[in-house]
Design an enzyme around this catalytic site. Structure first.
Site, PDB file in Angstrom:
ATOM      1  N   TYR A  77      37.990  34.633  42.198  1.00  0.00           N
ATOM      2  CA  TYR A  77      36.910  35.218  41.395  1.00  0.00           C
ATOM      3  C   TYR A  77      37.133  36.715  41.230  1.00  0.00           C
ATOM      4  O   TYR A  77      37.035  37.254  40.120  1.00  0.00           O
ATOM      5  CB  TYR A  77      35.566  34.946  42.071  1.00  0.00           C
ATOM      6  CG  TYR A  77      34.420  35.737  41.497  1.00  0.00           C
ATOM      7  CD1 TYR A  77      33.864  35.398  40.267  1.00  0.00           C
ATOM      8  CD2 TYR A  77      33.876  36.829  42.185  1.00  0.00           C
ATOM      9  CE1 TYR A  77      32.816  36.128  39.736  1.00  0.00           C
ATOM     10  CE2 TYR A  77      32.830  37.557  41.665  1.00  0.00           C
ATOM     11  CZ  TYR A  77      32.299  37.206  40.443  1.00  0.00           C
ATOM     12  OH  TYR A  77      31.264  37.936  39.916  1.00  0.00           O
ATOM     13  N   SER A  83      32.003  43.579  38.987  1.00  0.00           N
ATOM     14  CA  SER A  83      31.621  43.294  40.372  1.00  0.00           C
ATOM     15  C   SER A  83      32.322  44.271  41.302  1.00  0.00           C
ATOM     16  O   SER A  83      33.423  44.751  40.996  1.00  0.00           O
ATOM     17  CB  SER A  83      32.011  41.867  40.760  1.00  0.00           C
ATOM     18  OG  SER A  83      31.810  41.632  42.138  1.00  0.00           O
TER      19      SER A  83
END
Length: 252
Positions: free
Chosen positions: A160, A147
């Site tokens: 996260y 990500s």
């Protein structure tokens, strides 16, 4: 370059994993589609039937210690040893260091870090064994979905993001460890993707739609899958090892 290759794709029942299965089968790659929901995997199999590559579903929990070995063995029984592994399964968690749900931290780390670590170790060990047997004549690909928040610190989504930072380091370390066997370990770092991921993780959807208004059109899973399809189709001596892709209007 890809026709007839055998792939294991995790998280294949939805989102990026499903799009990867679709892209692969279009190119003649056989796919063992892994995910939690047997019904949704069966729907993927039915949807992609009749293509040059075939899909076989394999439901289960990626956090179980030996599940990766099960997937690789299942693919080998069906077609032969896999030469592609795409780690797409993962979880999200909204909130800051102070504001996120601490009761979900362990589950997040299990799914996004420990499970990926097991997948990398099991797959790379299997690929290395076969590479030593064939002298590395067959290129093998391990692709991991990271990500952009695993590279750029986000105060709004740091728990996260920290799991992605950790995974990014594992991917590069493994690349260095196995590259001489013609095993390509690739990190894909998407920005905002409209895939259902945010809603499933419990993110504020009003916030997400505001992001989409500001930064969209957002990526869709097929955008990410087309990049992965391109990566695994490169000649053996070419490795695109780390790719970031964002919506054109996404600033960070």
């Amino acid at each position: 370059m890809t026709e007839g290759r055998i792939a294991v794709v995790t998280g294949a029942s939805s989102g990026i994993g499903r799009a990867v299965a679709s892209a692969f089968t279009r190119q003649g790659i056989h796919v063992l589609a892994a995910g939690r929901s047997g019904d949704r995997l069966a729907a993927v199999q039915a949807e992609l039937a009749g293509r040059p590559g075939t899909v076989v579903p394999h439901s289960g929990d990626m956090t179980h210690a030996a599940y990766t070995e099960e997937l690789l063995a299942a693919a080998e029984r069906e077609w032969g040893p896999a030469t592609i592994f795409v780690a797409s399964a993962g979880q999200g968690l909204p909130g800051t260091v102070l504001g996120s749900d601490a009761n979900r931290w362990e589950e997040l780390i299990e799914a996004n870090y420990l499970a990926i670590l097991r997948q990398l170790r099991a797959t790379a060990s299997e690929f290395k064994k076969h590479a030593e047997a064939d002298g590395g004549r067959q290129v093998r690909d391990i692709v991991v979905i990271g990500s952009t928040v695993g590279r750029q610190i986000s105060a709004a989504n740091p728990v996260y993001g920290s799991t992605k930072f950790a995974v990014h380091s594992l991917v590069e370390a493994l690349r260095q460890e196995v590259c001489t066997h013609n095993i390509r370990v690739t990190l894909i770092e998407p920005g905002f993707v409209r895939s259902g991921f945010q809603e499933a993780a419990g993110y504020d959807m009003e916030w997400f739609e505001a992001v989409a208004e500001q930064s969209g059109p957002l990526l869709v899973p097929e955008d990410v899958a087309s990049v992965i399809d391109f990566v695994v189709s490169r000649p053996t001596h070419v490795h695109l090892d780390d790719i970031r892709l964002r919506p054109t209007r996404q600033k960070v």
